[in-house]
Design a protein around this motif. Structure first.
Motif, mmCIF file in Angstrom:
data_model
loop_
_atom_site.group_PDB
_atom_site.id
_atom_site.type_symbol
_atom_site.label_atom_id
_atom_site.label_comp_id
_atom_site.label_asym_id
_atom_site.label_seq_id
_atom_site.Cartn_x
_atom_site.Cartn_y
_atom_site.Cartn_z
ATOM 1 N N LEU A 198 -74.302 9.749 8.398
ATOM 2 C CA LEU A 198 -75.370 10.305 7.770
ATOM 3 C C LEU A 198 -74.719 11.362 7.114
ATOM 4 C CD1 LEU A 198 -78.295 8.979 9.492
ATOM 5 C CD2 LEU A 198 -77.616 8.897 7.279
ATOM 6 N N VAL A 219 -89.851 8.253 6.356
ATOM 7 C CA VAL A 219 -89.280 9.444 7.175
ATOM 8 C C VAL A 219 -89.503 8.884 8.862
ATOM 9 C CG1 VAL A 219 -89.176 11.504 7.991
ATOM 10 C CG2 VAL A 219 -88.759 11.194 5.299
ATOM 11 N N SER A 272 -73.495 13.237 3.817
ATOM 12 C CA SER A 272 -74.375 14.703 3.048
ATOM 13 C C SER A 272 -74.011 16.374 2.961
ATOM 14 C CB SER A 272 -75.751 14.453 3.650
ATOM 15 O OG SER A 272 -75.660 14.643 5.305
ATOM 16 N N GLY A 275 -79.215 20.082 0.228
ATOM 17 C CA GLY A 275 -80.570 19.685 0.298
ATOM 18 C C GLY A 275 -80.894 17.554 1.045
ATOM 19 N N ASP A 276 -80.697 17.112 1.248
ATOM 20 C CA ASP A 276 -79.925 15.790 2.091
ATOM 21 C C ASP A 276 -79.260 17.183 2.976
ATOM 22 O OD1 ASP A 276 -80.519 14.542 -0.445
ATOM 23 O OD2 ASP A 276 -78.515 13.449 -0.704
ATOM 24 N N ARG A 277 -78.268 17.280 2.877
ATOM 25 C CA ARG A 277 -77.459 17.416 4.616
ATOM 26 C C ARG A 277 -78.617 17.973 5.560
ATOM 27 N NH1 ARG A 277 -72.542 16.965 7.046
ATOM 28 N NH2 ARG A 277 -72.972 18.731 9.004
ATOM 29 N N HIS A 278 -79.540 18.774 5.135
ATOM 30 C CA HIS A 278 -80.826 20.165 5.560
ATOM 31 C C HIS A 278 -81.852 18.909 6.242
ATOM 32 C CE1 HIS A 278 -83.009 23.228 7.436
ATOM 33 N NE2 HIS A 278 -84.082 22.573 6.243
ATOM 34 N N PHE A 279 -81.629 17.997 5.688
ATOM 35 C CA PHE A 279 -83.159 16.729 5.887
ATOM 36 C C PHE A 279 -82.498 16.412 7.187
ATOM 37 C CE2 PHE A 279 -84.203 12.386 5.546
ATOM 38 C CZ PHE A 279 -85.395 12.488 5.987
ATOM 39 N N PHE A 280 -81.252 15.351 6.595
ATOM 40 C CA PHE A 280 -80.194 15.052 7.749
ATOM 41 C C PHE A 280 -80.540 15.787 9.266
ATOM 42 C CE2 PHE A 280 -79.181 11.574 4.641
ATOM 43 C CZ PHE A 280 -79.451 10.756 5.029
ATOM 44 N N GLU A 281 -80.473 17.298 9.069
ATOM 45 C CA GLU A 281 -79.764 17.833 10.441
ATOM 46 C C GLU A 281 -81.491 18.154 11.117
ATOM 47 O OE1 GLU A 281 -78.190 21.543 8.773
ATOM 48 O OE2 GLU A 281 -76.254 20.927 8.983
ATOM 49 N N HIS A 303 -74.028 17.759 -0.664
ATOM 50 C CA HIS A 303 -75.740 17.688 -0.931
ATOM 51 C C HIS A 303 -75.995 18.590 -0.106
ATOM 52 C CE1 HIS A 303 -73.882 14.347 -3.639
ATOM 53 N NE2 HIS A 303 -73.701 13.716 -2.810
#
Length: 100
Positions: A26, A4, A30, A35-41, A33
């Motif tokens: 990105l 990360v 995502s 969870g992935d979307r939240h991570f990238f945001e 998805h």
């Protein structure tokens, strides 16, 4: 966690055009998805606080940190309508450029 940090460093070092294209890819990849979307945001929001933001005015292009942008209380008290924000987000997704 190491990955990360490496990803954040890469995003910080990218040129503006490369960063904007990477961000768009990105977030698009995502989209379905959560969870992935939240991570990238979260990652992108953190990176953008440290990145230089290209600003164009009458004197030409300049760069400044997002944290250096001051939002006056009169603007902060009246957030934009959701429809206006959706228009600006759609414009960004289509062009990769920000709208004032």
């Amino acid at each position: 966690m190491k990955e990360v940090v490496e990803m954040a460093c890469m995003l910080l070092e990218m040129g503006t055009d490369t960063y904007m294209k990477s961000k768009c890819m990105l977030l698009s990849a995502s989209r379905e998805h959560l969870g992935d979307r939240h991570f990238f945001e979260v990652l992108l929001n953190s990176v953008e606080k440290k990145r230089q933001l290209p600003i164009e005015n009458k004197g030409g292009k300049q760069e400044m940190k997002v944290d250096d942008i001051k939002i006056y209380p009169c603007f902060a008290a009246h957030e934009p309508k959701p429809e206006k924000m959706q228009e600006k987000e759609q414009y960004f997704e289509e062009t990769g450029a920000l709208q004032s």
